[in-house]
Motif scaffolding. Structure first.
Motif: not given
Ligand code: G1P
Length: 288
Positions: A110, A130, A133, A167-168, A187-188, A200, A202, A204, A226, A228, A249
Motif C-alpha cells: 500500500l 481504500l 472499506d 489491520y494497522g 501494521e498487523k 485503522v 481505509g 487517511y 507499508q 503504516t 463500516r
Molecule cells: C490496509 C492497511 C491497514 C489497514 C487496512 C484497512 O491493509 O495496510 O493498516 O488497517 O488496510 O482496511 P489491507 O487490508 O490492504 O491488508
C-alpha cells in the motif's frame, strides 16, 4: 487546511474473489448496483475533493472506462428516452483533467502504491481511500476533513481482539469526542502483542512528510512497503490523530463483509427495503 486531492489505490489482485475477479477489477464488484470504487469516489466528492488520482495496475482499465463517457451508451439512452439512466451515467463524469491514473508496476504494498502518486501531489495534504472499506451512513472522509488541521489522520474503529493481525493498530493516548491522539501505530500485530484493538479503516489524510518516508522504500509487514510504517515514522514530527467515524463500516475485501454490505445497502434503499426485509424475514422463519 484544505484537502482537495485524493488517492485511490486500486492495483490489488483481488484473489479472494476469484473467479469473479479474473477479468474484472475487484473494485468494480457491485454493492446493489454500484461498483465499490464509485462509493469511494462519491465519499470523496461529498468531502469536497476535486482531484482524483487512481493508482492502478494491470487489468484495471474497466475502472478508467467507468469514470469516462460511453458515447454509444449515452446515445442509446438518449434515443430511447431513458432520461433517468442518462442523467445517472452523465452525472458520474468529473470535470476534464480532474481524474488521473498512475500505474503501480509491481504489487509492492500500500505504501508503495501511494508513493507512486508522488508526482501528482505538490507538497499538500492528500486523502487516501481504500474502496474495500465501505461506509454506510455519514461519509467518513468528510468527518475527517472537517476535523483536520495538520499532520496525519486516520479513520479508526475497535475490532475484535483476535482480528488485530488484519489491520494497522494504533496506541491511543488521549481522547476528546471523536478524536483520538495516537502515540503509536503498528501494521498487523498478532493479538498477543497488539497494544490495543483500535484499528485503522481505509481512510487517511497524509501530509507531505509521509512521502519522504515512503521514498526510503523500507519493507515492513509481509515484505511490503507499508503506509503504516511511514505514518509511524512521522509521529515525533507532526500531530497524528484518529477519528472514530460515525458510519457503519463493511469489509468488502472479505466475502462475508461484501455480502453483508449488499444486504445493508439494499435495506438503505427505499425502493428495495420492503422487499428485501420481507424476503429476509421469510427466509429466517422458514429455517426455524
Ligand atoms: C490496509 C492497511 C491497514 C489497514 C487496512 C484497512 O491493509 O495496510 O493498516 O488497517 O488496510 O482496511 P489491507 O487490508 O490492504 O491488508
Amino acid at each position: 487546511m484544505n484537502v482537495k486531492k485524493a488517492i485511490f489505490p486500486v492495483g490489488g489482485l483481488g484473489t479472494r474473489f476469484l473467479p469473479a475477479t479474473k477479468a474484472l477489477p475487484k473494485e468494480m464488484l457491485p454493492i446493489v448496483d454500484k461498483p465499490l470504487i464509485q462509493y469511494a469516489v462519491e465519499e470523496a466528492v461529498a468531502a469536497g475533493i476535486e482531484e482524483f488520482i487512481f493508482v492502478t495496475g494491470r487489468n484495471k482499465t474497466a475502472i478508467e472506462d467507468h469514470f469516462d463517457h460511453s458515447t454509444e451508451l449515452e446515445t442509446a439512452l438518449l434515443t430511447k428516452g431513458k432520461e433517468e439512466a442518462l442523467n445517472l451515467v452523465q452525472g458520474m463524469i468529473h470535470s476534464p483533467g480532474s481524474v488521473s491514473y498512475v500505474r503501480q508496476q509491481e504489487p509492492a504494498g500500500l505504501g508503495h502504491a501511494i508513493w507512486c502518486a508522488r508526482h501528482q501531489i505538490a507538497g499538500e495534504p492528500v486523502a487516501v481511500l481504500l474502496a474495500d472499506d465501505l461506509i454506510l451512513g455519514t461519509p467518513a472522509l468528510k468527518e475527517m476533513i472537517d476535523a483536520y488541521q495538520s499532520g496525519n489522520m486516520v479513520a479508526v474503529m475497535n475490532v475484535p481482539a483476535d482480528e488485530t493481525g488484519s489491520y494497522g493498530i494504533v496506541t491511543p493516548k488521549d481522547e476528546a469526542g471523536q478524536l483520538v491522539t495516537i502515540a503509536d501505530i503498528v501494521e498487523k500485530p498478532d493479538p498477543e502483542v497488539a497494544q490495543s484493538t483500535l484499528a485503522v479503516v481505509g481512510r487517511y489524510i497524509i501530509e507531505p512528510g509521509v512521502f519522504d518516508k515512503l521514498a526510503e522504500g523500507r519493507k515492513g509487514a509481509g515484505g511490503e512497503i507499508q503506509l503504516t510504517d511511514s505514518l509511524a515514522a512521522r509521529i515525533s514530527d507532526v500531530p497524528f490523530l484518529g477519528l472514530r467515524f460515525s458510519g457503519e463500516r463493511f469489509d468488502c475485501g472479505s466475502k462475508l463483509g461484501f455480502l453483508k454490505a449488499n444486504i445493508a445497502f439494499a435495506r438503505s434503499r427505499p425502493e428495495l427495503r420492503d422487499d428485501i426485509e420481507k424476503w429476509l424475514a421469510n427466509t429466517l422463519l422458514s429455517q426455524k
